[in-house]
Scaffold this motif. Structure first.
Motif: not given
Lengths: 229, 427
Positions: B337-351, B386-398
């Motif tokens: 999730w984020n602050d809702g101002v712009v949509p999330l574009t992607e969630v990535r995982v790293s192994l 160990e898995v890592w998770v990271r979200a990114i939104d339409a403004w490129g915030r991560s």
């Protein structure tokens, strides 16, 4: 902020949880009694335990914040509390039980115990704070029954009460970290200080030890008080 | 699409995952401290009527409690009995009226009013009864404590406050009257000096002179356009402990900003001076080092309140320490999730600890303010992963790959890449 008008209605919804603070024991050390006395008025001691390891500057900052939230303490008291926190809840606390501050001796000064543990809320002269903390000076409840004040100190007291004609609805925490001798001394003190007169036999450490064995919640003590009247 | 809502995790499993201390009634979290309780500490249902006894207690006197992740992940909308709670004043004694998930009594609802005033020529009073006659809208949004995840910061340095992990949040549907049109229709005739909205609720400090929980918002903030005066949560009257009968819901804003039991709204030129607005729930505007800058050094100029959510993602399955079967691959699932101002574009995982990242499938049905569910099936050998998770939104915030880089003296707004170790068997 005009909140009184709501209580009557809100209390009718039948809240029946026996809210009781977690009984959290702090490491013993000089000043610990003051921490018990001052820090449980607004929150329980889990905050302190969870914040174990803070650096001195951080504890100092916490203490300053607490004044914004209503902590009342003299400069000397603040110094004592800060010393305790930075020593026993700092990054390098001394091994447990190195300093026993528990007054286990027979000659405990009840006035001193009162000053350190009770005066923060009930006032240095036992007058309390209107609307927040009941007075002990002139309070008939403490003279009705030999054990009652002992039970209050050991277990706390929560629920609506009247004292000296004023209504209170607070929640006093249990101060069961105090020794039997300290509790006996402080109860005997409040029964006879500020013009209070008692016809009851003075409380002994032995009586406190006996009362300590029955485990009561603050609500149980409230019910005990109601039965007394 | 596979979901985790029905994943069963019983209390015993949870306690096992939570660590050995759990057996004695203590919960020992990684990064947390073993808590020194006596055996008879009250459970959550004794502190707030209607709460699950499985809740993790952060402060009994204040009714502060967190949802175990294994329970949180079972529901798309977080039920009231397991929703986290943060109240700021004791929920006992004079504050006992707050301590229930039941709604307020009908008489209380009927007589509840909100005074709308401040720098206006025509202050007005509105009643909850009036609100209930108006057109309502629904907002599905994340409610999250600004301290959620604080315990992870403690790997760098301790901060004051409760050791929240990920359970200081929930996903909820609120129903209420849109705030801005309401303020306009009230015809208050505000001064042109007005810049802030200030909200106060019925809760009061337990001691004389203590700071009250009062909050202020910039009127032009985008989320305020979506704010509602809510009277329902998950289709029912709002539980008393969560702010019923009326709560200001600013979707995308941290929990403390969503004032419960609203009694006063003010249109003002300046934000409230309350210490709970000006001294805490704030982050310094630059990186600071532990011990060199404390919460007492925060000023209105050098810091920012905990307003909108930082972008964040959490792995719901597998959980930390969980043992899962590897046959048919392992389904990695969670929310973001984020602050809702712009949509999330992607969630990535790293192994491989951030060397390479793979994208996941994203479900935006509760967007823009609710949880985005994401999942990806991966093949994993037997053993510890160990898995890592990271979200990114339409403004490129991560999210920062190392969340400790945003360490701050109050331990607010943890949003580091989630790193979870679990055990795969029989791949």
């Amino acid at each position: 902020m005009p909140y009184f008008r709501l209580w009557a209605g809100l209390l009718l919804i039948g809240v029946c949880a026996i809210a009781q603070a977690a009984d959290i024991q702090l490491p013993k050390g000089p000043g610990v009694n003051l921490v018990y006395a001052k820090c449980q008025t607004c929150h329980d001691l889990q905050y302190l335990v969870d914040s174990k390891g803070l650096m001195a500057a951080q504890w100092q900052s916490v203490l300053a914040s607490m004044q914004d939230y209503g902590l009342e303490a003299t400069p000397q008291e603040k110094k004592t509390i800060l010393k305790y926190l930075t020593t026993y809840l700092g990054p390098n606390p001394p091994p447990a039980a190195s300093a026993s501050a528990g007054g286990q001796t027979a000659n405990v000064d009840g006035a001193k115990v009162f000053k350190e543990n009770c005066s923060g809320c009930h006032g240095p002269n036992g007058k309390g704070q209107p609307g927040y903390f009941p007075p002990l000076a002139g309070n008939g409840d403490i003279q009705r029954d030999r054990a009652f004040p002992v039970l209050v100190v050991l277990n706390g007291l929560s629920g609506p009460i009247k004292a000296e004609g004023q209504a209170f609805n607070g929640a006093m925490p249990a101060l069961d970290h105090l020794s039997d001798a300290e509790i006996a001394a402080v109860v005997n003190h409040i029964r006879t200080a500020w013009g209070n007169q008692s016809r009851l036999k003075p409380v002994t450490a032995k009586l406190v030890a006996k009362e300590r064995k029955r485990s009561m919640t603050p609500a149980d003590v409230h019910a005990y008080r109601a039965d007394m009247h | 699409m596979p979901r985790v809502y029905n994943t069963q995790i019983d209390r015993r499993t949870f306690l096992k995952l939570a660590g050995a201390g759990a057996a004695a009634g203590l919960v020992r979290w990684p990064g947390g401290m073993p808590l020194a309780y006596a055996a008879q500490s009250p459970d959550a249902s004794q502190i707030i009527t209607g709460k699950s006894p499985e809740m993790i207690i952060h402060n009994a006197k204040l009714g502060v409690m967190e949802t175990p992740l294994g329970m949180l992940r079972e529901h798309r909308l977080t039920p009231k009995n397991i929703l986290y709670n943060r109240t700021h004043f004791p929920v006992e004694g004079a504050g006992k009226w707050m301590a229930t998930t039941a709604p307020a009594d009908p008489d209380v609802i009927k007589s509840w009013t909100i005074l709308v005033s401040g720098l206006v020529q025509r202050p007005k009073t509105i009643s909850v009864a009036d609100l209930m006659q108006m057109d309502m809208v629904k907002r599905t949004s994340v409610m999250q404590c600004a301290g959620n995840g604080r315990a992870y910061y403690w790997a760098k340095a301790k901060t004051p406050g409760s050791g929240w992990h990920h359970g200081g949040m929930g996903n909820l549907t609120w129903e209420g009257v849109p705030l801005k049109p309401l303020l306009k229709n009230l015809d208050l005739s505000p001064s042109d000096q007005v810049r802030f909205l200030t909200a106060n609720g019925k809760d009061v400090p337990p001691v004389k002179g203590g700071a009250d929980l009062i909050k202020s918002y910039h009127l032009e903030t985008p989320q305020l356009d979506d704010a509602i005066l809510a009277v329902r949560m998950n289709g029912e009257p709002i539980p008393t402990i969560h702010g019923g009968p009326v709560r200001l819901i600013i979707p995308g804003y941290y929990g403390n900003m969503n004032v419960k039991w609203v009694t006063d709204l003010l249109l003002m030129d300046e934000p409230t001076p309350s210490a709970l607005m000006q001294k805490t729930y704030r982050l310094p505007n630059r990186t600071v080092e532990p011990g060199k800058f404390t919460t007492q050094d925060l000023t209105r100029e050098n810091s920012t309140p905990t307003y909108g959510f930082k972008i964040m993602s959490v792995l719901f399955s597998p959980m930390m320490g969980e043992k899962v079967s590897g046959s048919g691959g392992v389904d990695l699932q969670g929310v973001a999730w984020n602050d809702g101002v712009v949509p999330l574009t992607e969630v990535r995982v790293s192994l491989d600890k951030g060397k390479t990242w793979q994208t996941t499938e994203l479900d935006d049905s509760d967007a823009p303010y609710g949880w985005y569910h994401w999942h990806r099936n991966v093949n994993l050998d037997s053993g510890v992963h160990e898995v890592w998770v990271r979200a990114i939104d339409a403004w490129g915030r991560s999210q920062p790959v190392n969340g400790l880089t945003t360490w701050n003296p109050g331990g607010w707004e943890w949003h580091g890449v989630d790193r979870v170790r679990f055990h795969v068997s029989g791949a």
